[in-house]
Design a protein around this motif. Structure first.
Motif, short mmCIF file in Angstrom:
data_model
loop_
_atom_site.label_atom_id
_atom_site.label_comp_id
_atom_site.label_asym_id
_atom_site.label_seq_id
_atom_site.Cartn_x
_atom_site.Cartn_y
_atom_site.Cartn_z
N LEU A 4 0.57 -1.20 0.00
CA LEU A 4 -0.01 0.12 -0.19
C LEU A 4 0.86 1.27 0.07
N TRP A 5 1.99 1.25 0.73
CA TRP A 5 2.72 2.29 0.70
C TRP A 5 3.39 2.40 -0.65
N ARG A 6 3.67 1.43 -1.38
CA ARG A 6 4.29 1.59 -2.59
C ARG A 6 3.25 2.13 -3.69
N LEU A 7 2.21 1.65 -3.66
CA LEU A 7 1.07 1.95 -4.56
C LEU A 7 0.23 3.39 -4.11
N TYR B 87 -8.31 2.14 -0.96
CA TYR B 87 -7.51 2.15 0.48
C TYR B 87 -6.13 3.04 0.13
N HIS B 88 -5.97 3.74 1.24
CA HIS B 88 -4.77 4.52 1.27
C HIS B 88 -4.11 4.37 2.77
N PRO B 89 -2.81 4.82 2.79
CA PRO B 89 -2.03 4.78 4.15
C PRO B 89 -2.50 5.76 4.89
N LEU B 90 -2.77 5.66 6.13
CA LEU B 90 -2.95 6.69 6.97
C LEU B 90 -1.66 7.07 7.76
N VAL B 91 -0.43 6.23 7.80
CA VAL B 91 0.48 6.28 8.61
C VAL B 91 1.67 6.45 7.30
N LYS B 92 2.62 7.36 7.47
CA LYS B 92 3.67 7.25 6.45
C LYS B 92 4.66 6.15 6.71
N LYS B 93 5.10 5.49 5.79
CA LYS B 93 6.46 4.69 5.98
C LYS B 93 7.36 4.98 6.98
#
Length: 121
Positions: free
Chosen positions: A14-17, A63-69
């Protein structure tokens, strides 16, 4: 909060996409791919933990991340230092530099990074 190994693997995709529908996440996995229900369960758990959000597009969820890698990684490294190295970054760096079998060039690169950080302070 920590993610399980399976959750971390999904989060890496998800972080990559950056944004993804369920089909995109499933396609990101190598063969043999997990079942749709497995991905759905992981996403639900990660959403409950505050790691994943979504936008509705009709009946589909994007979907999307709510927390940065970087933020997640930083918390995990700090947790590692706290629990395994008595809160001492020096002990961590010493262990890492000795046990990682780094080449001379890699150690010189680390020294350059540390020297640069010292100059900033």
């Amino acid at each position: 909060m920590k993610l399980s190994t399976a959750e971390e693997q999904l989060m890496q995709h998800l972080w990559r996409l950056e944004k993804a529908f369920m089909k995109d996440l499933l396609e990101a996995y190598p063969e043999p791919k997990p079942a749709n229900t497995t991905i759905a369960t992981l996403i639900k758990r990660m959403s409950n933990k505050g790691f994943v959000g979504y936008t509705l597009h009709g009946a589909l969820r994007e979907y999307h991340p709510l927390v940065k890698k970087k933020d997640y990684f930083s918390r995990q490294v700090n947790r590692l230092v706290k629990h395994f190295f008595n809160g001492s970054p020096s002990q961590f760096v010493s262990f890492f530099s000795k046990e990682a079998n780094l080449t001379k060039e890699q150690l010189e690169d680390l020294k350059t990074i540390i020297d640069s950080e010292i100059k900033k302070k």
